[in-house]
Every structure is written in C-alpha cells, then in structure tokens.
Write a protein that holds these residues in place. Structure first.
Motif, PDB file in Angstrom:
ATOM      1  N   GLY A 180      13.052  -0.557  -9.175  1.00 40.23           N
ATOM      2  CA  GLY A 180      13.114  -1.383  -7.940  1.00 40.23           C
ATOM      3  C   GLY A 180      11.448  -2.474  -8.229  1.00 40.23           C
ATOM      4  O   GLY A 180      11.219  -2.031  -8.517  1.00 40.23           O
ATOM      5  N   THR A 181      11.316  -3.691  -7.653  1.00 37.12           N
ATOM      6  CA  THR A 181      10.475  -4.171  -7.254  1.00 37.12           C
ATOM      7  C   THR A 181      10.321  -4.316  -5.620  1.00 37.12           C
ATOM      8  O   THR A 181      10.872  -4.941  -4.934  1.00 37.12           O
ATOM      9  CB  THR A 181      10.203  -5.674  -8.020  1.00 37.12           C
ATOM     10  OG1 THR A 181      11.263  -6.477  -7.408  1.00 37.12           O
ATOM     11  CG2 THR A 181      10.433  -5.276  -9.296  1.00 37.12           C
ATOM     12  N   GLU A 182       9.056  -4.182  -5.140  1.00 36.42           N
ATOM     13  CA  GLU A 182       8.849  -4.793  -4.405  1.00 36.42           C
ATOM     14  C   GLU A 182       6.665  -4.823  -4.025  1.00 36.42           C
ATOM     15  O   GLU A 182       6.046  -4.948  -5.084  1.00 36.42           O
ATOM     16  CB  GLU A 182       8.092  -3.283  -3.184  1.00 36.42           C
ATOM     17  CG  GLU A 182       8.950  -3.233  -2.271  1.00 36.42           C
ATOM     18  CD  GLU A 182       9.349  -4.208  -1.700  1.00 36.42           C
ATOM     19  OE1 GLU A 182       8.729  -4.756  -1.440  1.00 36.42           O
ATOM     20  OE2 GLU A 182      10.643  -4.726  -0.785  1.00 36.42           O
ATOM     21  N   ILE A 183       6.484  -6.004  -2.916  1.00 32.80           N
ATOM     22  CA  ILE A 183       5.104  -6.394  -2.632  1.00 32.80           C
ATOM     23  C   ILE A 183       4.364  -5.960  -2.384  1.00 32.80           C
ATOM     24  O   ILE A 183       3.115  -5.958  -1.708  1.00 32.80           O
ATOM     25  CB  ILE A 183       5.335  -8.296  -2.592  1.00 32.80           C
ATOM     26  CG1 ILE A 183       6.112  -8.115  -1.160  1.00 32.80           C
ATOM     27  CG2 ILE A 183       5.920  -8.595  -4.236  1.00 32.80           C
ATOM     28  CD1 ILE A 183       5.967  -9.831  -0.993  1.00 32.80           C
ATOM     29  N   ASP A 184       5.463  -4.904  -1.239  1.00 31.05           N
ATOM     30  CA  ASP A 184       4.722  -4.139   0.105  1.00 31.05           C
ATOM     31  C   ASP A 184       3.939  -2.181  -0.524  1.00 31.05           C
ATOM     32  O   ASP A 184       5.500  -2.349  -1.127  1.00 31.05           O
ATOM     33  CB  ASP A 184       4.938  -4.483   0.646  1.00 31.05           C
ATOM     34  CG  ASP A 184       4.998  -3.163   2.282  1.00 31.05           C
ATOM     35  OD1 ASP A 184       3.952  -3.223   2.852  1.00 31.05           O
ATOM     36  OD2 ASP A 184       5.548  -1.751   2.549  1.00 31.05           O
ATOM     37  N   ARG A 185       3.071  -2.230  -0.740  1.00 32.28           N
ATOM     38  CA  ARG A 185       2.770  -1.067  -1.587  1.00 32.28           C
ATOM     39  C   ARG A 185       3.666   0.264  -0.195  1.00 32.28           C
ATOM     40  O   ARG A 185       4.189   1.575  -0.917  1.00 32.28           O
ATOM     41  CB  ARG A 185       1.174  -0.078  -1.390  1.00 32.28           C
ATOM     42  CG  ARG A 185       0.550   0.445  -2.179  1.00 32.28           C
ATOM     43  CD  ARG A 185      -0.059   0.648  -2.510  1.00 32.28           C
ATOM     44  NE  ARG A 185      -0.895  -0.035  -2.979  1.00 32.28           N
ATOM     45  CZ  ARG A 185      -2.064  -1.109  -3.662  1.00 32.28           C
ATOM     46  NH1 ARG A 185      -2.868   0.257  -2.796  1.00 32.28           N
ATOM     47  NH2 ARG A 185      -2.787  -1.616  -4.105  1.00 32.28           N
ATOM     48  N   ASP A 186       3.432   0.331   0.415  1.00 34.03           N
ATOM     49  CA  ASP A 186       3.765   1.371   1.880  1.00 34.03           C
ATOM     50  C   ASP A 186       5.875   0.978   0.846  1.00 34.03           C
ATOM     51  O   ASP A 186       6.433   2.459   0.973  1.00 34.03           O
ATOM     52  CB  ASP A 186       4.700   0.834   3.306  1.00 34.03           C
ATOM     53  CG  ASP A 186       3.447   1.299   3.604  1.00 34.03           C
ATOM     54  OD1 ASP A 186       2.393   1.969   3.497  1.00 34.03           O
ATOM     55  OD2 ASP A 186       2.232   0.894   4.962  1.00 34.03           O
ATOM     56  N   SER A 187       6.632  -0.054   1.178  1.00 33.82           N
ATOM     57  CA  SER A 187       8.054   0.140   0.516  1.00 33.82           C
ATOM     58  C   SER A 187       8.081   1.102  -0.884  1.00 33.82           C
ATOM     59  O   SER A 187       8.592   1.741  -0.761  1.00 33.82           O
ATOM     60  CB  SER A 187       8.152  -1.876   0.283  1.00 33.82           C
ATOM     61  OG  SER A 187       8.550  -2.390   1.803  1.00 33.82           O
ATOM     62  N   VAL A 188       7.194   0.601  -1.562  1.00 33.69           N
ATOM     63  CA  VAL A 188       6.787   1.057  -3.231  1.00 33.69           C
ATOM     64  C   VAL A 188       7.496   2.539  -2.525  1.00 33.69           C
ATOM     65  O   VAL A 188       7.604   3.343  -3.299  1.00 33.69           O
ATOM     66  CB  VAL A 188       5.780   0.932  -4.131  1.00 33.69           C
ATOM     67  CG1 VAL A 188       6.101   1.923  -5.275  1.00 33.69           C
ATOM     68  CG2 VAL A 188       6.119  -0.627  -4.178  1.00 33.69           C
ATOM     69  N   ARG A 189       6.391   3.032  -1.586  1.00 30.44           N
ATOM     70  CA  ARG A 189       6.131   4.954  -1.850  1.00 30.44           C
ATOM     71  C   ARG A 189       7.328   5.088  -1.277  1.00 30.44           C
ATOM     72  O   ARG A 189       7.939   6.189  -1.772  1.00 30.44           O
ATOM     73  CB  ARG A 189       4.671   4.908  -0.858  1.00 30.44           C
ATOM     74  CG  ARG A 189       4.555   6.109  -0.125  1.00 30.44           C
ATOM     75  CD  ARG A 189       3.767   6.421   0.510  1.00 30.44           C
ATOM     76  NE  ARG A 189       3.756   5.637   1.675  1.00 30.44           N
ATOM     77  CZ  ARG A 189       4.963   6.257   3.258  1.00 30.44           C
ATOM     78  NH1 ARG A 189       5.801   7.150   2.874  1.00 30.44           N
ATOM     79  NH2 ARG A 189       4.851   5.395   3.940  1.00 30.44           N
ATOM     80  N   THR A 209       5.099  -4.810  -7.990  1.00 30.46           N
ATOM     81  CA  THR A 209       4.942  -6.304  -8.859  1.00 30.46           C
ATOM     82  C   THR A 209       5.096  -7.579  -7.991  1.00 30.46           C
ATOM     83  O   THR A 209       6.273  -7.455  -7.004  1.00 30.46           O
ATOM     84  CB  THR A 209       5.599  -5.856 -10.072  1.00 30.46           C
ATOM     85  OG1 THR A 209       5.679  -6.891 -10.838  1.00 30.46           O
ATOM     86  CG2 THR A 209       7.275  -6.097  -9.733  1.00 30.46           C
ATOM     87  N   GLY A 210       5.231  -8.443  -8.449  1.00 30.10           N
ATOM     88  CA  GLY A 210       5.511 -10.027  -7.305  1.00 30.10           C
ATOM     89  C   GLY A 210       6.758 -10.045  -8.530  1.00 30.10           C
ATOM     90  O   GLY A 210       7.522 -10.013  -9.245  1.00 30.10           O
ATOM     91  N   GLY A 211       6.819 -11.700  -8.274  1.00 33.89           N
ATOM     92  CA  GLY A 211       8.035 -12.850  -8.876  1.00 33.89           C
ATOM     93  C   GLY A 211       7.918 -12.511 -10.666  1.00 33.89           C
ATOM     94  O   GLY A 211       8.911 -12.511 -11.251  1.00 33.89           O
TER      95      GLY A 211
END
Length: 294
Positions: A180-189, A209-211
């Motif tokens: 999975g990829t996310e630009i939001d740290r909370d969503s990664v967690r 990580t971004g695009g």
C-alpha cells in the motif's frame, strides 16, 4: 472523495443541485492550500445534493464559505461551530456492516453479528479513509468481486490505501502479497494496524510515499491488480505509472471520481491501451475496472 481530518471545529454545509455542489466540492478539494480539512459531497434526497466541509477555526470556515459562494453563487452555505471532538471517529461508530459480494466490512461491534459465509474485514472507526460505506470504497469492492471471477490476483498494489480495506480484501480472497502507498503518516499507521488486526500483516504492508512509489514497490512490479481510490487529477497524472506497474492481463480498479469526471479518466487509461471491463456507480461516484491486454 471524502477526506478526513481530526478535531474539526467548524462544519460548513450547503444544499442544492448536483452541478453546483460538485463545482463547490471541486474548488474546495483542489484549493492549495485548502481551508477545509475535510470535504464530502453526496445525494441528500431526490434531485438534491449536500456538501459538508470541516475547518479547524473560524477564519478557515469563512474562507470555505467564500470559496463556495464564489464558485456556486446559488448555494447558501451555513457555518456551524462544533464541539472539539474527533467527529470522524464518532460519526463512524455504530455504523452497520457493509456487504459487497463475498465481503463484509465492519467494526468489531458488528462483525460478531455478521452473516455466515461472508469474508469478514475488520475496520474500526478511525482517521483513515475506507470503511466501505463511502461510494468509492464500495465501488472498488464490487470491482474486486468482478476481477475475482477471472482468477485471484497474486500480487496487489493499493495506491492511496487509506484504511487498507481494499488490499486486505484482496489478500483475504487469496492474494499472496500486497503493498500500500499513502502520503499521510497517520493512514500508514492505521493501514498497518488493520493488516495486523485482520491477520494479514505477513502479506500486506503500507509505505509512506508519493506518486513516484518507492524502490520496493517498483522492484516487485508488475502487479496482477492495482487499486487507486484517490482523486480525479492524481488518477490522470499517475496513469503512465500505474499502467507500467500492471502486469499484462492484469486489472486496474480506479475510484475517487465523480460521475461527470469519468470520461476524462476513461480516456486517459484507454489511451494507454487498457480496456474498460466494468463500471460501477454509487451515490454519484464512479469506479472503473480496466484490464491490460496480454
């Protein structure tokens, strides 16, 4: 797409025709920087739509109101002060389970009562997008059900994974590995926590990580299935990257676009040689399933 923010202090609401609401939503979502920490648009009865935006202070709330009026003068936005609480989590608590094909998505309070024979996905209320209730997430799950008719995707990439619900569903359906990829740290967690709660942490991990993705994701390509439930403009901008990362014969499931934005996204991906094999519309949102030719 609904974007989440914690502790929103002011709610800005407007009701009106779909065209005016969608234009205002687009203006708020793409303002840089946007005074809104969260924006949502949905049907609110027959021939009526509703826009909800959330801001952290009164100044940002008035800025949201000004953008709405400037973009859609026919609307009458109303600003309401809210108690300083986690409104995202509270609004999700107690939501009923969502069923999409073989899958059922719910919090622990509801999964215990879920229908037998369904594949359960545990997603608790929280700040990351993706409980299955929103039209984009539901559309992607229905799209996944369609993909599974032609075989189980072994390797999966979920761009903008949010809660991780889509990748988790793919793994529980038989997939071997998902990133999975996310630009939001909370969503990664949250996504990684949800992987553990659903006992798929050994097969699913999310990176911040971004695009451009990262070296791990690029090295593991190509993927049998790529999800991208993000926003209209990033969907178009990432088209070459997503197409390149998809295996011949693989599928791409896209969402996060309003129905009127669908033709431009469809044109971008068919222009890269992909075939549209299914379209799902839920609550004014479109989800598209493409297949990459062999």
């Amino acid at each position: 797409m609904l974007c989440y923010a914690l502790g929103a202090m002011y709610q800005i609401t407007a009701k009106g025709p779909r065209e005016a609401i969608e234009a205002a939503w687009d203006a708020l979502a793409w303002a840089d920087p946007s005074p809104a920490g969260a924006v949502d648009a949905k049907e609110d009865g027959r021939h009526a739509w509703r826009l909800d935006a959330y801001a952290e202070d009164g100044e940002d709330a008035e800025a949201c109101k000004a953008i709405i009026l400037d973009t859609s003068p026919s609307l009458n936005p109303v600003v309401e002060a809210l108690e300083d609480r986690d409104w995202v989590t509270m609004s999700l608590e107690g939501l009923p389970p969502v069923e999409a094909g073989r899958f059922i998505v719910a919090g622990s309070h509801a999964l215990a009562k879920s229908a037998p024979g369904k594949t359960p996905i545990l997603i608790e209320a929280g700040p990351a997008f993706g409980t299955g209730h929103h039209g984009t997430t539901l559309g992607c799950l229905i799209g996944l059900e369609h993909v599974l008719k032609s075989g189980v995707p072994r390797k999966v990439l979920d761009v903008g994974t949010g809660s991780g619900v889509l990748a988790i569903a793919a793994i529980k359906a038989g997939g071997k590995r998902a990133w999975g990829t996310e630009i939001d740290r909370d969503s990664v967690r949250v996504a990684n926590e949800n992987a553990a709660k659903n006992q798929v942490a050994n097969a699913f991990q999310t990176f911040e990580t971004g695009g451009g993705m990262n070296t791990t994701i690029r090295a593991d390509a190509p993927y049998d299935l790529v999800f991208a439930n993000i926003l209209f403009r990033p969907l178009v901008g990432l088209c070459p990257t997503i197409t390149h990362l998809t295996a011949p014969g693989g599928h791409i499931i896209l969402s996060g676009l309003l129905a009127h934005q669908e033709p431009l996204v469809r044109a971008a991906y068919t222009g890269h040689g992909l075939c549209l094999v299914k379209r799902i519309r839920k609550d004014g949102w479109a989800s598209l399933v493409f297949r990459k030719p062999h």
